[in-house]
Motif scaffolding. Structure first.
Motif, PDB file in Angstrom:
ATOM      1  N   GLN A 290       0.824  -1.210   0.000  1.00 34.48           N
ATOM      2  CA  GLN A 290       0.000   0.000   0.000  1.00 34.48           C
ATOM      3  C   GLN A 290       0.858   1.260   0.000  1.00 34.48           C
ATOM      4  OE1 GLN A 290      -3.054   0.034   2.980  1.00 34.48           O
ATOM      5  NE2 GLN A 290      -3.877  -1.943   2.355  1.00 34.48           N
ATOM      6  N   ILE A 291       1.921   1.262   0.769  1.00 26.81           N
ATOM      7  CA  ILE A 291       2.806   2.433   0.800  1.00 26.81           C
ATOM      8  C   ILE A 291       3.440   2.647  -0.568  1.00 26.81           C
ATOM      9  CG2 ILE A 291       4.977   3.322   1.742  1.00 26.81           C
ATOM     10  CD1 ILE A 291       4.102   2.107   4.436  1.00 26.81           C
ATOM     11  N   ALA A 292       3.828   1.572  -1.235  1.00 27.35           N
ATOM     12  CA  ALA A 292       4.410   1.694  -2.578  1.00 27.35           C
ATOM     13  C   ALA A 292       3.391   2.276  -3.553  1.00 27.35           C
ATOM     14  CB  ALA A 292       4.899   0.330  -3.070  1.00 27.35           C
ATOM     15  N   ARG A 293       2.139   1.848  -3.460  1.00 24.17           N
ATOM     16  CA  ARG A 293       1.091   2.393  -4.329  1.00 24.17           C
ATOM     17  C   ARG A 293       0.869   3.873  -4.045  1.00 24.17           C
ATOM     18  NH1 ARG A 293      -4.162  -0.895  -3.976  1.00 24.17           N
ATOM     19  NH2 ARG A 293      -4.728   0.547  -5.620  1.00 24.17           N
ATOM     20  N   ILE A 294       0.875   4.236  -2.774  1.00 23.84           N
ATOM     21  CA  ILE A 294       0.685   5.646  -2.418  1.00 23.84           C
ATOM     22  C   ILE A 294       1.838   6.482  -2.949  1.00 23.84           C
ATOM     23  CG2 ILE A 294       0.586   7.268  -0.478  1.00 23.84           C
ATOM     24  CD1 ILE A 294      -0.942   4.985   1.045  1.00 23.84           C
ATOM     25  N   GLY A 295       3.056   5.970  -2.804  1.00 24.02           N
ATOM     26  CA  GLY A 295       4.221   6.691  -3.331  1.00 24.02           C
ATOM     27  C   GLY A 295       4.117   6.882  -4.833  1.00 24.02           C
ATOM     28  N   ASN A 296       3.653   5.857  -5.550  1.00 19.52           N
ATOM     29  CA  ASN A 296       3.467   5.954  -6.992  1.00 19.52           C
ATOM     30  C   ASN A 296       2.428   7.032  -7.322  1.00 19.52           C
ATOM     31  OD1 ASN A 296       3.743   5.216  -9.747  1.00 19.52           O
ATOM     32  ND2 ASN A 296       1.882   3.991  -9.569  1.00 19.52           N
ATOM     33  N   ASN A 297       1.328   7.038  -6.573  1.00 20.63           N
ATOM     34  CA  ASN A 297       0.292   8.052  -6.794  1.00 20.63           C
ATOM     35  C   ASN A 297       0.823   9.454  -6.518  1.00 20.63           C
ATOM     36  OD1 ASN A 297      -1.578   6.151  -7.550  1.00 20.63           O
ATOM     37  ND2 ASN A 297      -2.479   5.968  -5.520  1.00 20.63           N
ATOM     38  N   LEU A 298       1.606   9.604  -5.485  1.00 15.32           N
ATOM     39  CA  LEU A 298       2.177  10.927  -5.181  1.00 15.32           C
ATOM     40  C   LEU A 298       3.107  11.392  -6.302  1.00 15.32           C
ATOM     41  CD1 LEU A 298       2.899  10.639  -1.364  1.00 15.32           C
ATOM     42  CD2 LEU A 298       1.220  12.104  -2.475  1.00 15.32           C
ATOM     43  N   ASN A 299       3.895  10.485  -6.856  1.00 15.36           N
ATOM     44  CA  ASN A 299       4.761  10.851  -7.977  1.00 15.36           C
ATOM     45  C   ASN A 299       3.936  11.286  -9.184  1.00 15.36           C
ATOM     46  OD1 ASN A 299       7.189  10.410  -6.686  1.00 15.36           O
ATOM     47  ND2 ASN A 299       7.303   8.267  -7.307  1.00 15.36           N
TER      48      ASN A 299
END
Length: 112
Positions: A60-69
């Protein structure tokens, strides 16, 4: 009166590992047995359910980081005031997702 320690535990280590353990124990002013008991008392082991929760949290954190990018790229491309409302809405969504991840993490930490 403290319980007597009568059970011996054996572990195979290399001479270098043995020397390291003895040096660490000496530096701490304790015996290697005390050092190992204290280290084991501080060690947290992972159960299968806890590992599954941790894996989900990382995903989930990786997905959030991708969305933030993606959001940062979008903001740098579209800089109008009208679009700022959309950016704020996305940021609120990310905040909710982060809070959910934090909740899952707290539940995992409190699980037996």
């Amino acid at each position: 009166m403290a319980e007597r320690r009568t059970v011996m535990v054996a572990a195979r280590v290399t001479p270098a590992e043995h020397a390291t353990w003895r040096n660490k124990a000496s530096a701490a002013g304790v015996s290697p047995s005390v050092l190992l008991r204290e280290a084991m008392a501080r060690t947290r082991t992972w159960t299968a359910p806890a590992m599954a929760v941790e894996s989900e949290r990382i995903r989930q954190i990786a997905r959030i980081g991708n969305n933030l990018n993606q959001l940062a790229r979008w903001v740098n491309t579209h800089r109008t005031a009208a679009e700022a409302v959309s950016v704020i809405a996305h940021l609120v969504s990310f905040e909710r997702a982060l809070r959910e991840v934090a909740r899952i993490d707290r539940e995992a930490a409190n699980a037996p």
